[in-house]
Scaffold this active site. Structure first.
Site, PDB file in Angstrom:
ATOM      1  N   ASP A   1     -22.852 -19.258 -49.234  1.00  0.00           N
ATOM      2  CA  ASP A   1     -23.568 -20.505 -48.956  1.00  0.00           C
ATOM      3  C   ASP A   1     -23.269 -21.493 -50.088  1.00  0.00           C
ATOM      4  O   ASP A   1     -23.252 -21.117 -51.270  1.00  0.00           O
ATOM      5  CB  ASP A   1     -25.069 -20.226 -48.880  1.00  0.00           C
ATOM      6  N   LEU A   2     -22.999 -22.750 -49.726  1.00  0.00           N
ATOM      7  CA  LEU A   2     -22.729 -23.781 -50.734  1.00  0.00           C
ATOM      8  C   LEU A   2     -24.042 -24.243 -51.373  1.00  0.00           C
ATOM      9  O   LEU A   2     -25.016 -24.565 -50.669  1.00  0.00           O
ATOM     10  CB  LEU A   2     -22.019 -24.966 -50.091  1.00  0.00           C
TER      11      LEU A   2
ATOM     12  N   ASP B   1     -22.975 -25.319 -43.960  1.00  0.00           N
ATOM     13  CA  ASP B   1     -22.334 -24.909 -45.216  1.00  0.00           C
ATOM     14  C   ASP B   1     -22.382 -23.398 -45.395  1.00  0.00           C
ATOM     15  O   ASP B   1     -22.355 -22.897 -46.521  1.00  0.00           O
ATOM     16  CB  ASP B   1     -23.014 -25.602 -46.403  1.00  0.00           C
TER      17      ASP B   1
END
Length: 490
Positions: free
Chosen positions: A367-368, A410
């Site tokens: 996950d960003l 994301d």
């Protein structure tokens, strides 16, 4: 959309189209071949039926008039028998005079079934025991008897003339007096001459090279020659001739020639009323494959031309279809922005790998961090560029044997196959390092990635493994981000 995907799809469509086109063309060619074979077979059956029909007709016609001829032959035989009783010395008989008087040839067969005297000089010395074993046995029976007998239409073995023969034993059973009447000059034979039919069929039907009718001893009916050996069936065909005569079933034999194949078809024939051996015959039809090969060659050229046209059309159509459907098909299983697989493809792949190797599959969630800030402050265009950089880096780090997907804004998922905890840690460390390097250009916004990984246990299914990876990701986020957490089997 990946160019590689479009290329693969185009190749698959071309191969499928080519195979389908080839199959249809070959089946069509085989069907045409079969039709040509059936057409030739029908010609041959027509010829067979016509010849057999003529033989039956002439046999029936002769059956009607046969008894009149037989009565005359019996009368002459008894006169000759009376002459024998007066003068048993055949050497003193004038056979030429007797032939002129009776209009028939006279033959004297001794106890060994050998022609000792005759008005027909070429037959003197002929030994039926040597040439015609079955017929010789019949002659023995007739000589031991006391009654007059006669056969139907037969042929003179030496000349091939069609004749009728009769037999009368002498009272001392030492000789058989045989009479032979030439039928070819009779009006009946001229009206019902099967030899004319044979000539007509041979001239009319191109595939037929020759038609011959053999008597029970293998001599050709209706063929005249000064050499009796030339009138008998060739040695290479004698075995099949004998088999046909004994079995009553037709047989074929193929002989290869420089200009093609010749097929010899031997057909048994038996008159409705059997009279001695003369009504047992074998019809041999020799047919070539010239017409068949010519037609097939012509159609083969058409087939090749049509096939090339079909193949060219198939290839062109495959390119058009590939261009039309490649993008929709690609988007059905891929993320349009990054080119990675989408959630549908991911779920299907993870399920397959869990079923195949449950204890060696790892699921990694990526996950960003602070991605919303990138979109808000730098714009969605910059956010999209960031996602593309991350996707490319993930693919490079995990390698082609593993599986990567983008399943949300994301959020990325990675499936690692045949792996252990230590290797998962190494890959996670490499991902963190590489992505930090690749996205260092965002100076104003601190962004990174958080990773949660779970190694499957034996009891794990899709849902349980997904839940473990999600929990591991949550811990990475909770512990300060830019790190990985591994959820392993206890």
């Amino acid at each position: 959309m990946s160019k590689n995907f479009r290329f693969k799809l185009t190749v698959i469509l071309i191969i499928f189209s080519l195979l389908l086109s080839l199959l249809i063309a070959v089946l069509d060619y085989k069907k045409m071949q079969k039709q040509i074979w059936i057409g030739q077979e029908n010609k041959l059956l027509m010829a067979e039926e016509k010849i057999i029909g003529n033989l039956k007709t002439i046999d029936k016609v002769y059956e009607i008039f046969d008894y009149q001829i037989a009565e005359k032959m019996e009368q002459y035989s008894r006169e000759l028998l009376a002459k024998y009783e007066e003068n048993p010395n055949f050497a003193s008989w004038d056979f030429e005079h007797l032939k002129t008087a009776y209009g028939m040839d006279i033959y004297i067969l001794n106890a060994e079934n050998k022609v000792t005297y005759s008005s027909f000089q070429p037959d003197i010395g002929r030994d039926f025991k040597l040439c015609c074993e079955s017929f010789s046995k019949l002659l023995d029976t007739r000589r031991e008897g006391s009654s007059f007998t006669h056969d139907g239409m037969d042929l003179q073995a030496v000349t091939g003339e069609i004749k009728k023969f009769s037999y009368m034993p002498t009272p001392d059973h030492m000789y058989l007096i045989e009479l032979g009447m030439n039928l070819e000059n009779e009006e009946i034979f001229k009206q019902f001459n099967f030899l004319d039919t044979i000539n007509e069929l041979t001239n009319e039907i191109e595939v037929i090279d020759q038609i011959q009718v053999y008597n029970s001893d293998g001599y050709v009916v209706g063929v005249k020659s000064d050499d009796g050996d030339k009138l008998r069936i060739d040695g290479q065909f004698y075995a099949i001739f004998k088999e046909v005569k004994e079995s009553g079933q037709y047989r074929e034999m193929i002989v290869n020639q420089p200009d093609g194949q010749l097929t010899y078809r031997f057909i048994p024939y038996q008159a409705d009323e059997k009279r001695g051996f003369s009504t047992e015959r074998v019809v041999a039809i020799v047919y070539n494959d010239h017409e068949l090969r010519g037609v097939l060659s012509s159609y083969k050229n058409q087939f090749i031309t049509q096939l090339l046209v079909i193949l060219a059309a198939a290839v062109a159509l495959s390119f058009i279809i590939a261009r039309l459907v490649a993008k929709p098909i690609h988007l059905a299983f891929h993320d349009s922005l990054t080119g990675l697989k989408n959630r549908a493809a991911f779920e299907d792949e993870l399920q397959k790998r869990l079923e195949r190797e449950k204890s060696k599959v790892a699921l990694m969630m990526i996950d960003l961090d602070n991605f919303k800030a990138v979109n808000d402050q730098l714009g969605h265009g910059e956010g999209d560029r960031l996602l593309q950089v991350v996707a490319k880096t993930i693919e490079e780090v995990i390698g082609s044997s593993n599986f990567a997907a983008r399943v949300g804004g994301d959020e990325f998922l990675v499936i690692l196959d045949s792996i252990h905890s230590k290797k998962i840690g190494e890959i996670s460390e490499e991902l963190l390092k590489r992505i930090n390097e690749e996205i260092s250009f965002y100076n104003t916004i601190h962004t990174s990635i958080s990773i949660g990984a779970a190694l499957s246990c034996k009891e794990d299914d899709f849902d349980s493994l997904y839940k473990k990876a999600d929990e591991a990701l949550y811990k990475s986020k909770e512990n300060g981000k830019n790190q990985y957490t591994l959820y392993s089997c206890s």
